[in-house]
Design a protein around this motif. Structure first.
Motif, PDB file in Angstrom:
ATOM      1  N   ALA A 202       0.848  -1.295  -0.036  1.00 60.01           N
ATOM      2  CA  ALA A 202       0.014  -0.031  -0.016  1.00 60.01           C
ATOM      3  C   ALA A 202       0.905   1.260  -0.030  1.00 60.01           C
ATOM      4  CB  ALA A 202      -0.851   0.002   1.300  1.00 60.01           C
ATOM      5  N   VAL A 203       0.584   2.216  -0.816  1.00 56.17           N
ATOM      6  CA  VAL A 203       1.331   3.522  -0.685  1.00 56.17           C
ATOM      7  C   VAL A 203       0.179   4.534  -0.258  1.00 56.17           C
ATOM      8  CG1 VAL A 203       2.453   5.247  -2.237  1.00 56.17           C
ATOM      9  CG2 VAL A 203       2.509   2.661  -2.819  1.00 56.17           C
ATOM     10  N   VAL A 204       0.836   5.001   0.882  1.00 55.98           N
ATOM     11  CA  VAL A 204      -0.012   6.525   1.389  1.00 55.98           C
ATOM     12  C   VAL A 204       0.939   7.682   1.184  1.00 55.98           C
ATOM     13  CG1 VAL A 204      -0.925   7.117   3.653  1.00 55.98           C
ATOM     14  CG2 VAL A 204      -0.564   4.738   3.151  1.00 55.98           C
ATOM     15  N   GLY A 205       0.225   8.510   0.586  1.00 58.20           N
ATOM     16  CA  GLY A 205       0.813  10.125   0.308  1.00 58.20           C
ATOM     17  C   GLY A 205       0.786  10.328  -1.066  1.00 58.20           C
ATOM     18  N   VAL A 206      -0.001   9.719  -2.102  1.00 61.84           N
ATOM     19  CA  VAL A 206       0.078  10.125  -3.224  1.00 61.84           C
ATOM     20  C   VAL A 206      -1.023  11.119  -3.679  1.00 61.84           C
ATOM     21  CG1 VAL A 206      -0.301   9.190  -5.835  1.00 61.84           C
ATOM     22  CG2 VAL A 206       0.611   7.820  -3.737  1.00 61.84           C
ATOM     23  N   ARG A 207      -0.496  12.343  -4.192  1.00 65.38           N
ATOM     24  CA  ARG A 207      -1.431  13.470  -4.334  1.00 65.38           C
ATOM     25  C   ARG A 207      -2.221  13.077  -5.593  1.00 65.38           C
ATOM     26  NH1 ARG A 207       3.300  17.917  -5.405  1.00 65.38           N
ATOM     27  NH2 ARG A 207       4.453  17.857  -3.286  1.00 65.38           N
ATOM     28  N   ARG A 208      -3.439  13.991  -5.789  1.00 67.23           N
ATOM     29  CA  ARG A 208      -4.373  13.526  -6.882  1.00 67.23           C
ATOM     30  C   ARG A 208      -3.785  14.029  -7.935  1.00 67.23           C
ATOM     31  NH1 ARG A 208     -10.286  14.948  -4.342  1.00 67.23           N
ATOM     32  NH2 ARG A 208      -9.038  16.299  -3.074  1.00 67.23           N
ATOM     33  N   ALA A 209      -2.907  15.149  -7.739  1.00 70.84           N
ATOM     34  CA  ALA A 209      -2.291  15.611  -8.948  1.00 70.84           C
ATOM     35  C   ALA A 209      -1.073  15.213  -9.283  1.00 70.84           C
ATOM     36  CB  ALA A 209      -2.028  17.349  -8.973  1.00 70.84           C
ATOM     37  N   ALA A 210      -0.296  15.076 -10.358  1.00 72.14           N
ATOM     38  CA  ALA A 210       0.720  14.409 -10.755  1.00 72.14           C
ATOM     39  C   ALA A 210       1.923  15.085  -9.880  1.00 72.14           C
ATOM     40  CB  ALA A 210       1.302  14.437 -12.118  1.00 72.14           C
ATOM     41  N   HIS A 215       3.681  10.060  -5.978  1.00 73.33           N
ATOM     42  CA  HIS A 215       3.387   9.825  -7.452  1.00 73.33           C
ATOM     43  C   HIS A 215       4.581   8.969  -7.817  1.00 73.33           C
ATOM     44  CE1 HIS A 215       0.026  10.760  -9.471  1.00 73.33           C
ATOM     45  NE2 HIS A 215      -0.335  11.759  -8.571  1.00 73.33           N
ATOM     46  N   GLY A 216       5.868   9.546  -7.644  1.00 76.53           N
ATOM     47  CA  GLY A 216       6.932   8.702  -8.341  1.00 76.53           C
ATOM     48  C   GLY A 216       7.053   7.368  -7.770  1.00 76.53           C
ATOM     49  N   LEU A 217       6.747   7.050  -6.459  1.00 80.67           N
ATOM     50  CA  LEU A 217       7.066   5.899  -6.165  1.00 80.67           C
ATOM     51  C   LEU A 217       5.820   4.888  -6.598  1.00 80.67           C
ATOM     52  CD1 LEU A 217       7.770   6.492  -2.263  1.00 80.67           C
ATOM     53  CD2 LEU A 217       9.413   5.467  -3.856  1.00 80.67           C
ATOM     54  N   LEU A 218       4.886   5.355  -6.572  1.00 79.04           N
ATOM     55  CA  LEU A 218       3.590   4.708  -7.214  1.00 79.04           C
ATOM     56  C   LEU A 218       3.711   4.368  -8.802  1.00 79.04           C
ATOM     57  CD1 LEU A 218       0.550   3.386  -6.778  1.00 79.04           C
ATOM     58  CD2 LEU A 218      -0.491   5.676  -7.575  1.00 79.04           C
ATOM     59  N   ASP A 219       4.212   5.157  -9.433  1.00 72.79           N
ATOM     60  CA  ASP A 219       4.717   5.065 -10.938  1.00 72.79           C
ATOM     61  C   ASP A 219       5.491   3.681 -10.945  1.00 72.79           C
ATOM     62  OD1 ASP A 219       2.880   6.877 -11.804  1.00 72.79           O
ATOM     63  OD2 ASP A 219       4.339   8.440 -12.151  1.00 72.79           O
ATOM     64  N   SER A 262       4.597   8.324   2.440  1.00 72.48           N
ATOM     65  CA  SER A 262       5.075   9.548   1.790  1.00 72.48           C
ATOM     66  C   SER A 262       4.367  10.691   1.931  1.00 72.48           C
ATOM     67  CB  SER A 262       5.418   9.328   0.362  1.00 72.48           C
ATOM     68  OG  SER A 262       6.056  10.756  -0.222  1.00 72.48           O
ATOM     69  N   VAL A 263       4.107  11.009   3.341  1.00 72.37           N
ATOM     70  CA  VAL A 263       3.453  12.139   3.650  1.00 72.37           C
ATOM     71  C   VAL A 263       4.232  13.144   4.411  1.00 72.37           C
ATOM     72  CG1 VAL A 263       1.273  10.746   3.969  1.00 72.37           C
ATOM     73  CG2 VAL A 263       3.119  11.159   6.100  1.00 72.37           C
ATOM     74  N   PRO A 264       3.648  14.282   4.533  1.00 77.16           N
ATOM     75  CA  PRO A 264       4.658  15.414   5.389  1.00 77.16           C
ATOM     76  C   PRO A 264       4.940  14.767   6.762  1.00 77.16           C
ATOM     77  CG  PRO A 264       2.625  16.279   4.350  1.00 77.16           C
ATOM     78  CD  PRO A 264       2.330  14.852   4.156  1.00 77.16           C
ATOM     79  N   GLY A 265       6.048  15.264   6.996  1.00 78.72           N
ATOM     80  CA  GLY A 265       6.717  14.601   8.399  1.00 78.72           C
ATOM     81  C   GLY A 265       5.621  14.523   9.546  1.00 78.72           C
ATOM     82  N   GLU A 266       4.966  15.734   9.628  1.00 79.06           N
ATOM     83  CA  GLU A 266       4.007  15.765  10.970  1.00 79.06           C
ATOM     84  C   GLU A 266       2.845  14.770  10.997  1.00 79.06           C
ATOM     85  OE1 GLU A 266       2.812  18.983   8.211  1.00 79.06           O
ATOM     86  OE2 GLU A 266       4.600  18.181   8.973  1.00 79.06           O
ATOM     87  N   GLU A 267       2.673  14.265   9.792  1.00 79.31           N
ATOM     88  CA  GLU A 267       1.489  13.365   9.630  1.00 79.31           C
ATOM     89  C   GLU A 267       2.130  11.576   9.662  1.00 79.31           C
ATOM     90  OE1 GLU A 267      -0.595  14.025   5.987  1.00 79.31           O
ATOM     91  OE2 GLU A 267      -0.828  16.217   6.022  1.00 79.31           O
TER      92      GLU A 267
END
Length: 891
Positions: A202-210, A215-219, A262-267
């Protein structure tokens, strides 16, 4: 008895099934949990513990443990997910002895809890002066009997009337440390399986926009051949790049093996908690902002431990899991190397990517890549432990910038290197010198050199050298010796190779007349062999097959250039056919430039495009093979009678000088060093007696000023050599008197011949005293350029491996026209100096150089020893050796 404060720091441990528990001292709030443990076990388990199935016995004992006036009991509990799994207790019998007992819940048997609790209880006992544990065990309590037998602690057992009585020493014997390490490595393999062989991601932290890391990891994952379940988590999006999204990890409906964050550090902490609650097996945190032991990093570790979750990162650059059954690229790397047997661990993600690019360029196959990042949890030690018995990993390569637990790394690396090659590049070794202005005799990183060499790690100075050496070690068998045969189709290349491989310590042997005669139609049938620019494929095949069949050679190096006189593809095919005749000997080909790409398909042949790369790789492989050939043993860290006397002597001498350091005079050096087998050849006498003493010693002789504070005697004209008559000695004495500025004692020695080596003790700021063995012409530490450094204690196997690692080694065994000598006296000297470094920490500098090694043994020509107040000690053992127990699942 004096009351003891039986308190142990909490320790994170891996259980036998790979899950995480915490071992700690009992607390008042544990009373109900400990009581529940006694109430919930079966009557049979209760009987094995108390020799009675009466539950009242358990309740009474719990009351005793939590009695505020109880100062004679030590108790540790194992806790996981808020539940007490097991209890270990020690009841004092006298100041040095305690009786131990263990209780493990029925549902948690077989998870290694008894062994772990015994290990940590022994460490707690040692800290408080308890030297022995006693235990009575029913003969039918097979589980507990197995724990005591396999623990590795020295002791005795006695069986009488259905009971087995054990008496165990609590000191951390080598056997006990080895047993603990083996348990840890087996547990690491299970604990890291979700990370290294994930069945779902599972990948957490992918934006809806490219854009962005997510996004890079998911790709990258979607572009790789990975065919396991892939989930993308987004709190609002329904789809991302055409892949259905889920609002949370819990919404997936089943645990996933690997969560990439791959989310902001505080999350990160919240996502990590959600991963644990969803039953995930591992996480790779790409997010940054947690460098150092910050509160945020500690929170991540605590959250992961409470959910038995393993973390790579934060600040990781991801994972490449290249197993043919997996093919998962969870990195930002564009192109990945071909699958192979190499496991790569890198503390720097960028350096890891560079190494993967180099691996692809040289044709090195990679099994897995792990970017450690800030390594708040998973370390190189953990990954090596997981790969220890993994047959899919045939070699490992490390890029490191720091060692969290150097001793644990040394033990893990050594065990790994005994089974399969381990290579390492350590960056930032000059940082301490640059930041602190370090200018001592120990150059930057010498402690690291000692650590790696002694552990059998193939150390490399650059990334390309690392990959080139790994290529050879993963594709070829280890050479059976140092003898190399070179064949080429141009004499110039052969001559260049001759110099380069000779500089690597390999032996370019002179062929026998029989072997030269068997080589077909050579321009020059000597070694290196020149077959000429018009060599046919048939002639090349016959020549290489002949060289491989010969018992005069261990390795064959072929050098081929492309000409219009031959078909290069046919030449390469011929080399491959010859290779099949002796698959047990390494065959290496150098084909320059683009020719290497054409040659890389030859089965069983490792291809390089430079002679430098091939020669350096062969030299490292040969030295590693020599290291592997030495039978393993273990050093004994023990201050014996000799050591006690030597340390007492040093204490007394320093006390008489009010702690003022000194270079020891000759008589004092003899007193200290003679019990360790180190004493100067020759006789010390007044100058006027030198001619008579020279006659007694036997001409020719050497006469030198005996003053040991003179560190560079030859430079000051205080040495005269090759004196053959009494008159020459008288003249030399007059010259020495003038150079010294007056009368002094002189040392009269026989003129010794033999292989020249040096041995000594040098300080390292991080690891303490190091033992140095060196070869060459140097008479001071600063000019030794062929050396090996070792951490004491030095086992006989360590010493033998160190001597074989010297470039002087071929000469010692009779190669290159030299005379062969027995190296055992030199190896014994290195072991003795290692023990001296432990026994007398006051000896912060020792130079035994030169030492002459001949058919009769070792002879000491010059010795310098410096005594100063010792560093802080812990129970008679340097601090870096005193901390051998494992206290957490990380470095």
């Amino acid at each position: 008895m004096t009351p003891r404060d039986w308190v142990a720091d909490p320790a994170d441990v891996l259980l036998a099934d790979g899950t995480i528990a915490v071992l700690r001292t009992i607390r008042p709030e544990d009373r109900q949990g400990v009581l529940d443990l006694h109430e919930q076990v079966s009557e049979d388990t209760l009987r094995l513990r108390f020799f009675s199935a009466n539950r009242e016995a358990g309740r009474t004992y719990v009351a005793h443990l939590f009695d505020p006036d109880n100062t004679t009991s030590a108790a540790l509990v194992a806790v996981s997910r808020g539940r007490i799994l097991a209890l270990a207790t020690a009841e004092e019998i006298d100041e040095e002895t305690a009786e131990v007992a263990f209780l493990v819940s029925d549902q948690d048997r077989g998870r290694g809890l008894g062994s772990l609790l015994l290990e940590h209880l022994a460490a707690l006992g040692r800290r408080h002066g308890v030297r022995r544990f006693e235990a009575d065990v029913l003969e039918e309590n097979y589980g507990m009997l197995r724990v005591f037998r396999r623990a590795g602690f020295a002791g005795t057992r006695r069986t009488e009337e259905g009971e087995v009585a054990f008496v165990l020493r609590t000191d951390a014997s080598q056997e006990a440390v080895d047993a603990a390490d083996r348990r840890q490595w087996r547990a690491e393999a299970l604990s890291l399986r979700p990370l290294l062989y994930p069945r779902s991601v599972a990948v957490v932290g992918v934006r809806r926009a490219a854009g962005g890391y997510g996004h890079g990891l998911l790709d990258a994952i979607r572009s790789s051949p990975y065919d396991g379940p892939l989930h993308v988590v987004h709190p609002e999006a329904v789809t991302i790049d055409g892949l259905a999204a889920v609002p949370s990890l819990a919404a997936i409906g089943e645990p996933v093996d690997l969560v990439v964050i791959s989310v902001p550090g505080e999350e990160v902490a919240a996502v990590l908690r959600a991963a644990g609650e969803a039953g995930a097996g591992s996480v790779c945190v790409v997010s940054s902002g947690f460098a150092g032991r910050t509160a945020g990093a500690e929170e991540l570790v605590a959250t992961a431990r409470s959910h038995s979750l393993r973390i790579v990162g934060p600040n990781s650059q991801g994972l490449l899991l290249n197993d043919p059954g997996l093919h998962l690229n969870a990195t930002l790397l564009h192109e990945v190397p071909e699958p192979g047997g190499l496991g790569l661990v890198s503390q720097s993600g960028g350096m890891g990517f560079a190494l993967l690019d180099m691996a692809r360029d040289v044709g090195l196959g990679v099994h897995a890549f792990v970017s450690l990042g800030d390594k708040v949890d998973v370390s190189s030690n953990d990954v090596l432990g997981a790969w220890m018995d993994d047959d899919r990993v045939t070699a490992a390569m490390l890029y490191l910038e720091s060692f969290g637990n150097a001793l644990k790394f040394a033990r893990t690396a050594r065990r790994f290197a005994e089974r399969k090659p381990l290579l390492a590049l350590v960056g930032g070794r000059s940082r301490e010198r640059l930041e602190r202005g370090h200018s001592g005799v120990s150059g930057p990183g010498v402690g690291v050199d000692a650590l790696l060499t002694q552990a059998g790690v193939v150390a490399c100075p650059s990334g390309m050298t690392l990959c080139e050496t790994a290529l050879l070690l993963t594709e070829q068998p280890l050479p059976a010796g140092l003898r190399i045969g070179i064949v080429s189709n141009t004499g110039g290349l052969g001559n260049v190779a001759l110099d380069l491989v000779d500089g690597q310590g390999l032996d370019v042997v002179a062929f026998s007349a029989e072997l030269q005669a068997a080589i077909p139609e050579a321009v020059d049938g000597r070694n290196p062999v020149d077959l000429g620019a018009d060599v046919s494929p048939e002639r090349l095949e016959e020549c290489v097959a002949t060289m491989l069949a010969s018992d005069e050679l261990d390795v064959v190096l072929a050098l081929l250039v492309s000409t219009r006189l031959t078909d290069r593809v046919e030449l390469f095919a011929a080399l491959g056919r010859a290779r099949t005749t002796r698959p047990d000997k390494p065959v290496v080909l150098v084909a320059a430039g683009a020719l290497a790409d054409v040659a890389r398909g030859i089965p069983g042949v490792t291809v390089y495009n430079t002679i430098v790369g091939a020669a350096a790789s062969l030299g490292r492989a040969a030295r590693y093979a020599e290291w592997r050939r030495v039978a393993d043993d273990r050093p004994v860290v023990e201050l014996g009678t000799r050591g006690e006397h030597a340390r007492g002597w040093a204490d007394t001498r320093l006390a008489s000088r009010a702690g003022e350091p000194e270079w020891l005079p000759a008589d004092a050096m003899t007193e200290l060093l003679a019990p360790y087998g180190i004493s100067l050849a020759g006789t010390v006498c007044p100058m006027e007696h030198a001619p008579r003493v020279a006659a007694e010693v036997g001409f020719p002789v050497v006469v030198k000023v005996a003053e040991t504070t003179e560190l560079h005697k030859a430079d000051r004209g205080l040495v005269r050599v090759d004196l053959r008559r009494p008159e020459e000695v008288e003249e030399a004495v007059d010259q020495l008197r003038g150079a010294f500025g007056g009368d002094a004692d002189v040392l009269v020695q026989p003129l010794l011949m033999g292989h020249r080596v040096g041995v000594g003790i040098v300080p390292d700021p991080s690891l303490g005293p190091l033992v140095r063995v060196a070869a060459g012409e140097g008479t001071t530490l600063g000019t030794w350029d062929d050396e090996v450094l070792l951490l004491p204690p030095v086992a006989p196997a360590d010493a033998a491996r160190a001597v074989r690692a010297l470039r002087l080694w071929p000469a010692l065994v009779g190669s290159r026209g030299s005379w062969a000598v027995d190296t055992e006296p030199l190896e014994a000297l290195v072991v003795s100096v290692g023990q001296l470094a432990l026994d007398v920490p006051h000896l912060d500098d020792l130079v035994v150089d030169p030492v002459f090694l001949d058919a009769e043994g070792v002879h000491f020509v010059d010795i310098k020893a410096h005594l100063s107040p010792p560093p802080a000690l812990d129970a008679g053992i340097p601090r870096r050796l005193a901390s051998q127990r494992r206290t957490s699942a990380k470095d």
